[in-house]
Scaffold this motif. Structure first.
Motif, PDB file in Angstrom:
ATOM      1  N   LYS A 167       1.887 -12.499  54.583  1.00 30.08           N
ATOM      2  CA  LYS A 167       0.526 -12.294  54.091  1.00 30.08           C
ATOM      3  C   LYS A 167      -0.223 -13.622  54.062  1.00 30.08           C
ATOM      4  CE  LYS A 167      -2.115 -10.383  50.219  1.00 30.08           C
ATOM      5  NZ  LYS A 167      -2.056  -9.723  48.886  1.00 30.08           N
ATOM      6  N   TYR A 168       0.457 -14.686  53.643  1.00 24.94           N
ATOM      7  CA  TYR A 168      -0.174 -16.008  53.606  1.00 24.94           C
ATOM      8  C   TYR A 168      -0.504 -16.479  55.015  1.00 24.94           C
ATOM      9  CZ  TYR A 168      -0.593 -21.073  53.329  1.00 24.94           C
ATOM     10  OH  TYR A 168      -1.036 -22.363  53.472  1.00 24.94           O
ATOM     11  N   LEU A 169       0.468 -16.349  55.921  1.00 25.17           N
ATOM     12  CA  LEU A 169       0.272 -16.838  57.290  1.00 25.17           C
ATOM     13  C   LEU A 169      -0.818 -16.050  58.008  1.00 25.17           C
ATOM     14  CD1 LEU A 169       3.994 -17.400  58.311  1.00 25.17           C
ATOM     15  CD2 LEU A 169       2.282 -19.165  57.850  1.00 25.17           C
ATOM     16  N   ASN A 170      -0.905 -14.768  57.743  1.00 24.56           N
ATOM     17  CA  ASN A 170      -1.951 -13.952  58.376  1.00 24.56           C
ATOM     18  C   ASN A 170      -3.342 -14.339  57.918  1.00 24.56           C
ATOM     19  OD1 ASN A 170      -0.137 -12.436  59.877  1.00 24.56           O
ATOM     20  ND2 ASN A 170       0.072 -10.848  58.312  1.00 24.56           N
ATOM     21  N   SER A 171      -3.395 -14.996  56.751  1.00 23.03           N
ATOM     22  CA  SER A 171      -4.697 -15.428  56.237  1.00 23.03           C
ATOM     23  C   SER A 171      -5.098 -16.798  56.773  1.00 23.03           C
ATOM     24  CB  SER A 171      -4.670 -15.475  54.703  1.00 23.03           C
ATOM     25  OG  SER A 171      -3.824 -16.534  54.250  1.00 23.03           O
ATOM     26  N   ARG A 172      -4.158 -17.446  57.510  1.00 26.91           N
ATOM     27  CA  ARG A 172      -4.430 -18.794  58.045  1.00 26.91           C
ATOM     28  C   ARG A 172      -4.916 -18.681  59.482  1.00 26.91           C
ATOM     29  NH1 ARG A 172      -4.953 -22.107  54.107  1.00 26.91           N
ATOM     30  NH2 ARG A 172      -4.471 -23.835  55.496  1.00 26.91           N
ATOM     31  N   VAL A 173      -6.041 -19.294  59.781  1.00 22.81           N
ATOM     32  CA  VAL A 173      -6.602 -19.244  61.130  1.00 22.81           C
ATOM     33  C   VAL A 173      -5.829 -20.171  62.053  1.00 22.81           C
ATOM     34  CG1 VAL A 173      -8.644 -19.664  62.538  1.00 22.81           C
ATOM     35  CG2 VAL A 173      -8.876 -18.665  60.255  1.00 22.81           C
ATOM     36  N   ASP A 180       3.151 -28.232  58.164  1.00 28.63           N
ATOM     37  CA  ASP A 180       2.299 -28.045  56.999  1.00 28.63           C
ATOM     38  C   ASP A 180       2.396 -26.607  56.483  1.00 28.63           C
ATOM     39  OD1 ASP A 180      -0.417 -30.190  58.156  1.00 28.63           O
ATOM     40  OD2 ASP A 180       1.488 -30.646  57.150  1.00 28.63           O
ATOM     41  N   LEU A 181       2.422 -25.658  57.410  1.00 23.29           N
ATOM     42  CA  LEU A 181       2.507 -24.255  57.018  1.00 23.29           C
ATOM     43  C   LEU A 181       3.814 -23.953  56.309  1.00 23.29           C
ATOM     44  CD1 LEU A 181       0.957 -22.364  60.077  1.00 23.29           C
ATOM     45  CD2 LEU A 181      -0.011 -22.595  57.795  1.00 23.29           C
ATOM     46  N   SER A 182       4.903 -24.467  56.829  1.00 20.77           N
ATOM     47  CA  SER A 182       6.204 -24.201  56.211  1.00 20.77           C
ATOM     48  C   SER A 182       6.268 -24.819  54.813  1.00 20.77           C
ATOM     49  CB  SER A 182       7.353 -24.740  57.081  1.00 20.77           C
ATOM     50  OG  SER A 182       7.258 -26.157  57.219  1.00 20.77           O
ATOM     51  N   LEU A 183       5.679 -26.007  54.657  1.00 18.43           N
ATOM     52  CA  LEU A 183       5.649 -26.637  53.337  1.00 18.43           C
ATOM     53  C   LEU A 183       4.789 -25.813  52.382  1.00 18.43           C
ATOM     54  CD1 LEU A 183       6.347 -28.971  51.450  1.00 18.43           C
ATOM     55  CD2 LEU A 183       4.346 -30.200  52.343  1.00 18.43           C
ATOM     56  N   ASN A 184       3.671 -25.331  52.884  1.00 19.93           N
ATOM     57  CA  ASN A 184       2.796 -24.505  52.052  1.00 19.93           C
ATOM     58  C   ASN A 184       3.484 -23.216  51.617  1.00 19.93           C
ATOM     59  OD1 ASN A 184       0.785 -26.393  52.312  1.00 19.93           O
ATOM     60  ND2 ASN A 184      -0.361 -25.274  53.881  1.00 19.93           N
ATOM     61  N   VAL A 185       4.197 -22.582  52.554  1.00 17.10           N
ATOM     62  CA  VAL A 185       4.932 -21.350  52.233  1.00 17.10           C
ATOM     63  C   VAL A 185       6.034 -21.654  51.224  1.00 17.10           C
ATOM     64  CG1 VAL A 185       6.470 -19.569  53.145  1.00 17.10           C
ATOM     65  CG2 VAL A 185       4.411 -20.195  54.411  1.00 17.10           C
ATOM     66  N   TYR A 186       6.711 -22.759  51.427  1.00 17.63           N
ATOM     67  CA  TYR A 186       7.767 -23.162  50.484  1.00 17.63           C
ATOM     68  C   TYR A 186       7.181 -23.317  49.071  1.00 17.63           C
ATOM     69  CZ  TYR A 186      11.390 -25.843  48.131  1.00 17.63           C
ATOM     70  OH  TYR A 186      12.329 -26.259  47.240  1.00 17.63           O
ATOM     71  N   ASN A 187       6.086 -24.041  48.961  1.00 18.78           N
ATOM     72  CA  ASN A 187       5.466 -24.268  47.650  1.00 18.78           C
ATOM     73  C   ASN A 187       4.967 -22.955  47.035  1.00 18.78           C
ATOM     74  OD1 ASN A 187       5.899 -27.053  47.727  1.00 18.78           O
ATOM     75  ND2 ASN A 187       3.934 -27.463  48.726  1.00 18.78           N
ATOM     76  N   LEU A 188       4.426 -22.091  47.888  1.00 19.86           N
ATOM     77  CA  LEU A 188       3.923 -20.804  47.417  1.00 19.86           C
ATOM     78  C   LEU A 188       5.053 -19.959  46.829  1.00 19.86           C
ATOM     79  CD1 LEU A 188       1.681 -18.612  47.228  1.00 19.86           C
ATOM     80  CD2 LEU A 188       2.318 -17.939  49.554  1.00 19.86           C
ATOM     81  N   LEU A 189       6.152 -19.852  47.564  1.00 17.84           N
ATOM     82  CA  LEU A 189       7.281 -19.039  47.110  1.00 17.84           C
ATOM     83  C   LEU A 189       7.947 -19.648  45.884  1.00 17.84           C
ATOM     84  CD1 LEU A 189       8.871 -18.091  50.553  1.00 17.84           C
ATOM     85  CD2 LEU A 189       7.520 -16.633  49.042  1.00 17.84           C
ATOM     86  N   SER A 190       8.015 -20.970  45.855  1.00 25.08           N
ATOM     87  CA  SER A 190       8.593 -21.651  44.693  1.00 25.08           C
ATOM     88  C   SER A 190       7.748 -21.388  43.451  1.00 25.08           C
ATOM     89  CB  SER A 190       8.692 -23.153  44.962  1.00 25.08           C
ATOM     90  OG  SER A 190       9.228 -23.831  43.843  1.00 25.08           O
ATOM     91  N   HIS A 191       6.442 -21.446  43.622  1.00 27.50           N
ATOM     92  CA  HIS A 191       5.515 -21.191  42.510  1.00 27.50           C
ATOM     93  C   HIS A 191       5.656 -19.761  42.005  1.00 27.50           C
ATOM     94  CE1 HIS A 191       1.911 -21.465  40.054  1.00 27.50           C
ATOM     95  NE2 HIS A 191       1.458 -20.365  40.627  1.00 27.50           N
ATOM     96  N   LYS A 192       5.993 -18.845  42.906  1.00 27.37           N
ATOM     97  CA  LYS A 192       6.140 -17.438  42.531  1.00 27.37           C
ATOM     98  C   LYS A 192       7.528 -17.106  41.999  1.00 27.37           C
ATOM     99  CE  LYS A 192       2.524 -15.487  45.485  1.00 27.37           C
ATOM    100  NZ  LYS A 192       1.820 -14.801  44.380  1.00 27.37           N
ATOM    101  N   GLY A 193       8.371 -18.137  41.866  1.00 28.20           N
ATOM    102  CA  GLY A 193       9.659 -17.940  41.200  1.00 28.20           C
ATOM    103  C   GLY A 193      10.828 -17.582  42.096  1.00 28.20           C
TER     104      GLY A 193
END
Length: 213
Positions: A167-173, A180-193
């Motif tokens: 869902k996150y990646l589909n929102s990225r143009v 950068d994307l993998s780091l962002n996904v990592y941080n996103l999932l970590s933040h979500k527990g």
């Protein structure tokens, strides 16, 4: 000591309030929904306990309707309901218990059923197991029930993590900067527990497919 219901009248047709007159001279207004619940009729003999219960329901009719509207809108723990009634409606614990017991009896409200319903809802929203636990604790459910019902399923966690990542990646143009994307996904999932090992599996699954394409 038994008391007799001497008279029943509809006092306000618009609001369906029934006036009940007892043999001791006391009268009260009972809404239609509780009228059906108690099934009163002229000449009926009621025990002291049932008399007190009818009087209590008549006295608390507005607060009971308030509580019914609450549970129709969303799931509440029993402790949340008690807090709503005691803090918002300023009721005593006794009056709050009358209402909560009625909700449990008439609406089948049980902590384990409510927790299971919320877990299913939260899983549908792709929340991590630990995030679900935290939300249930915030809603003041019994902790032992939470631990017993909120089972950890590794593959389910991975699947939910993949859904969040996609869902996150589909929102990225711009998908060119994979690091950068993998780091962002990592941080996103970590933040979500999500746990570290779950996140690693998610990243491998998602970004391997991106490379393959």
């Amino acid at each position: 000591m038994l008391k007799e219901i001497q008279c029943i009248n509809i006092t306000e047709k618009r609001n369906n309030l029934f006036k009940i007159l007892f043999s001791n001279g006391y009268s009260c207004l009972l809404p239609k929904q509780f009228f059906v619940y108690f099934n009163p009729y002229r000449g009926k003999m009621v025990s002291k306990e049932e008399y007190i219960r009818i009087v209590d329901f008549a006295r608390l009719r507005r607060e009971i309707n308030y509580a019914i509207n609450l549970v129709k809108k969303r799931c509440y723990s029993l402790r949340e309901l008690y807090e709503k009634l005691t803090k918002v409606k300023k009721l005593s614990f006794r009056d709050s218990k009358i209402i909560v017991d009625f909700l449990k009896e008439e609406y089948g409200i049980k902590e384990n059923n409510t927790i299971s319903t919320l877990i299913e809802e939260f899983n549908g929203r792709n929340l991590s197991n630990s995030m679900i636990e935290m939300k249930l604790i915030d809603k003041k459910f019994n902790y032992k029930l939470i631990k017993g019902l909120n089972k950890f399923d590794y593959q389910k966690e991975v699947d939910k993590g993949i859904n969040v990542a996609k869902k996150y990646l589909n929102s990225r143009v711009n998908r060119n900067k994979e690091d950068d994307l993998s780091l962002n996904v990592y941080n996103l999932l970590s933040h979500k527990g999500f746990k570290f090992e779950i996140i690693n599996d998610v990243l491998e699954n998602v970004f391997d497919k991106i490379k393959a394409n």
